[in-house]
Design a protein around this motif. Structure first.
Motif, PDB file in Angstrom:
ATOM      1  N   PHE A 166      54.831 -44.875  82.801  1.00 54.81           N
ATOM      2  CA  PHE A 166      54.216 -46.190  82.991  1.00 54.81           C
ATOM      3  C   PHE A 166      52.705 -46.066  83.087  1.00 54.81           C
ATOM      4  O   PHE A 166      51.973 -46.862  82.487  1.00 54.81           O
ATOM      5  CB  PHE A 166      54.746 -46.874  84.259  1.00 54.81           C
ATOM      6  N   TYR A 167      52.215 -45.072  83.815  1.00 61.12           N
ATOM      7  CA  TYR A 167      50.762 -44.920  83.957  1.00 61.12           C
ATOM      8  C   TYR A 167      50.115 -44.612  82.613  1.00 61.12           C
ATOM      9  O   TYR A 167      49.041 -45.134  82.301  1.00 61.12           O
ATOM     10  CB  TYR A 167      50.406 -43.818  84.952  1.00 61.12           C
ATOM     11  N   SER A 168      50.760 -43.758  81.796  1.00 61.70           N
ATOM     12  CA  SER A 168      50.229 -43.430  80.480  1.00 61.70           C
ATOM     13  C   SER A 168      50.097 -44.680  79.623  1.00 61.70           C
ATOM     14  O   SER A 168      49.127 -44.832  78.860  1.00 61.70           O
ATOM     15  CB  SER A 168      51.153 -42.421  79.791  1.00 61.70           C
ATOM     16  N   MET A 169      51.058 -45.589  79.773  1.00 62.71           N
ATOM     17  CA  MET A 169      50.997 -46.852  79.041  1.00 62.71           C
ATOM     18  C   MET A 169      49.969 -47.786  79.654  1.00 62.71           C
ATOM     19  O   MET A 169      49.179 -48.419  78.950  1.00 62.71           O
ATOM     20  CB  MET A 169      52.389 -47.518  79.051  1.00 62.71           C
ATOM     21  N   PHE A 170      49.930 -47.853  80.966  1.00 67.61           N
ATOM     22  CA  PHE A 170      49.054 -48.780  81.691  1.00 67.61           C
ATOM     23  C   PHE A 170      47.581 -48.531  81.393  1.00 67.61           C
ATOM     24  O   PHE A 170      46.816 -49.475  81.157  1.00 67.61           O
ATOM     25  CB  PHE A 170      49.307 -48.658  83.190  1.00 67.61           C
ATOM     26  N   GLU A 171      47.152 -47.269  81.354  1.00 64.96           N
ATOM     27  CA  GLU A 171      45.734 -46.968  81.157  1.00 64.96           C
ATOM     28  C   GLU A 171      45.255 -47.329  79.762  1.00 64.96           C
ATOM     29  O   GLU A 171      44.042 -47.436  79.525  1.00 64.96           O
ATOM     30  CB  GLU A 171      45.446 -45.493  81.456  1.00 64.96           C
ATOM     31  N   VAL A 172      46.185 -47.532  78.822  1.00 67.32           N
ATOM     32  CA  VAL A 172      45.822 -47.980  77.481  1.00 67.32           C
ATOM     33  C   VAL A 172      45.955 -49.490  77.357  1.00 67.32           C
ATOM     34  O   VAL A 172      45.063 -50.175  76.852  1.00 67.32           O
ATOM     35  CB  VAL A 172      46.694 -47.291  76.409  1.00 67.32           C
ATOM     36  N   VAL A 173      47.062 -50.041  77.856  1.00 71.28           N
ATOM     37  CA  VAL A 173      47.324 -51.469  77.726  1.00 71.28           C
ATOM     38  C   VAL A 173      46.314 -52.301  78.519  1.00 71.28           C
ATOM     39  O   VAL A 173      45.989 -53.428  78.138  1.00 71.28           O
ATOM     40  CB  VAL A 173      48.765 -51.797  78.172  1.00 71.28           C
ATOM     41  N   ALA A 211      46.157 -49.858  69.633  1.00 74.84           N
ATOM     42  CA  ALA A 211      46.553 -48.794  70.554  1.00 74.84           C
ATOM     43  C   ALA A 211      47.364 -49.346  71.719  1.00 74.84           C
ATOM     44  O   ALA A 211      48.372 -48.755  72.137  1.00 74.84           O
ATOM     45  CB  ALA A 211      45.318 -48.065  71.079  1.00 74.84           C
ATOM     46  N   GLY A 212      46.942 -50.509  72.247  1.00 77.90           N
ATOM     47  CA  GLY A 212      47.652 -51.115  73.371  1.00 77.90           C
ATOM     48  C   GLY A 212      49.048 -51.565  73.005  1.00 77.90           C
ATOM     49  O   GLY A 212      50.017 -51.293  73.736  1.00 77.90           O
ATOM     50  N   ILE A 213      49.192 -52.237  71.869  1.00 77.06           N
ATOM     51  CA  ILE A 213      50.503 -52.707  71.428  1.00 77.06           C
ATOM     52  C   ILE A 213      51.424 -51.531  71.123  1.00 77.06           C
ATOM     53  O   ILE A 213      52.616 -51.544  71.459  1.00 77.06           O
ATOM     54  CB  ILE A 213      50.368 -53.616  70.187  1.00 77.06           C
ATOM     55  N   LEU A 214      50.876 -50.488  70.491  1.00 75.30           N
ATOM     56  CA  LEU A 214      51.667 -49.299  70.166  1.00 75.30           C
ATOM     57  C   LEU A 214      52.214 -48.644  71.433  1.00 75.30           C
ATOM     58  O   LEU A 214      53.393 -48.263  71.498  1.00 75.30           O
ATOM     59  CB  LEU A 214      50.803 -48.307  69.383  1.00 75.30           C
ATOM     60  N   VAL A 216      54.966 -50.957  73.009  1.00 74.48           N
ATOM     61  CA  VAL A 216      56.243 -50.884  72.270  1.00 74.48           C
ATOM     62  C   VAL A 216      56.929 -49.553  72.530  1.00 74.48           C
ATOM     63  O   VAL A 216      58.153 -49.486  72.703  1.00 74.48           O
ATOM     64  CB  VAL A 216      55.989 -51.082  70.759  1.00 74.48           C
ATOM     65  N   LYS A 217      56.142 -48.490  72.555  1.00 73.84           N
ATOM     66  CA  LYS A 217      56.701 -47.151  72.791  1.00 73.84           C
ATOM     67  C   LYS A 217      57.318 -47.041  74.177  1.00 73.84           C
ATOM     68  O   LYS A 217      58.358 -46.394  74.367  1.00 73.84           O
ATOM     69  CB  LYS A 217      55.582 -46.107  72.623  1.00 73.84           C
ATOM     70  N   PHE A 218      56.680 -47.686  75.158  1.00 70.22           N
ATOM     71  CA  PHE A 218      57.202 -47.661  76.527  1.00 70.22           C
ATOM     72  C   PHE A 218      58.438 -48.530  76.650  1.00 70.22           C
ATOM     73  O   PHE A 218      59.389 -48.216  77.368  1.00 70.22           O
ATOM     74  CB  PHE A 218      56.128 -48.136  77.509  1.00 70.22           C
ATOM     75  N   GLY A 219      58.436 -49.671  75.951  1.00 74.26           N
ATOM     76  CA  GLY A 219      59.526 -50.644  76.079  1.00 74.26           C
ATOM     77  C   GLY A 219      59.073 -51.827  76.917  1.00 74.26           C
ATOM     78  O   GLY A 219      58.017 -51.801  77.542  1.00 74.26           O
TER      79      GLY A 219
END
Length: 277
Positions: A43-50, A208-211, A214-217
């Motif tokens: 989640f953190y890996s996704m959060f820092e980009v989104v 990058a954010g959308i990718l 989507v990858k996280f779900g």
């Protein structure tokens, strides 16, 4: 509540450092060393980009009339839509400048594994900090050859895109810092360089954010949803302030202060991880 306060801090850091040429990714990595969000690693890996989507929205709001090419005009038959050719060709240049970033998207996981660590961040901060000081000294007293985006050639914007690629590979470089530095090196004025950097960020960061999302779900806990909301809103508000500050600042000043900041921060980071930790 404490986790939401942490998300608020991450939003502030993202909003300020995304647009000032001091590396948002680098600062986010460093902040994570001291302020750990109580979430999973994924989640953190996704959060820092989104969270960057909040920063992008600030650009869209501030520069809407400069980036939206379609407008309505009234004639004898009523309303009809026209396209602003200058804005259209500006977006063509943005797309061309984004092409090198495709390389980073393909190998993003490998780059993160190799370079996303405090030492690499510190070295990138220092190297590009020196770059800002050297280039500003080289151009001191000279008049920029290019003062608007419309004057930029397709070859020039592609080269700027290559500089952006460096930021995607090496955290701490700063996406805005790399593109601004590249533009200055090519004879672009500070204002035009900063504005092109803002526009260039829209497709790159949105993609990058959308990718990542989507990858996280799309399955989140209640806490994760609130962390996302707080981070995005804070990044949006802070970005508006940071962008307006930067554009006013560079009307009368150069980028050397950001170069010195990067060098000092990089040295402190190296000292912390080698001498203290």
């Amino acid at each position: 509540m404490f986790e939401l306060f942490k998300a608020f801090l991450f939003g502030i850091v993202e909003g300020i450092t995304e647009w000032l040429p001091i590396s948002s990714t680098g600062h986010m990595i460093l902040l994570d060393q001291f302020v750990k969000l109580g979430v999973s690693k994924d989640f953190y890996s996704m959060f820092e980009v989104v969270i960057q989507l909040g920063a992008i929205l600030a650009v869209v709001v501030i520069y809407w009339k400069r980036i939206w090419p379609f407008h309505y005009q009234t004639n004898q038959k009523g309303l009809w839509k026209i396209m602003d050719e200058d804005i259209f060709f500006m977006w063509v240049k943005v797309v061309i400048a984004c092409l090198p970033a495709v390389v980073a998207a393909v190998f993003n996981d490998e780059f993160e594994e190799l370079f996303y660590n405090p030492v690499c961040v510190a070295l990138a901060l220092i190297v590009f900090g020196i770059g800002f000081i050297v280039i500003e000294n080289m151009h001191k007293g000279s008049t920029p050859k290019i003062t608007s985006i419309s004057q930029m050639t397709y070859v020039l914007v592609f080269i700027i895109g290559i500089f952006q690629l460096l930021a995607a590979i090496f955290p701490g470089t700063s996406r805005s810092g790399a593109t601004i530095l590249g533009a200055l090196l090519l004879g672009v004025s500070r204002t035009a360089a900063a504005e092109f950097t803002f526009f260039l960020a829209i497709p790159v960061m949105f993609g990058a954010g959308i990718l990542k999302l989507v990858k996280f779900g799309l399955v989140f806990t209640n806490l994760e949803i609130w962390i996302m909301i707080v981070g995005l809103v804070t990044a949006f508000v802070t970005s508006i302030i940071a962008i307006k500050f930067l554009m006013q600042y560079i009307k009368k000043h150069d980028f050397k202060v950001f170069g010195w900041y990067r060098i000092i921060l990089g040295i402190l980071v190296l000292a912390y991880f080698f001498l203290i930790k």
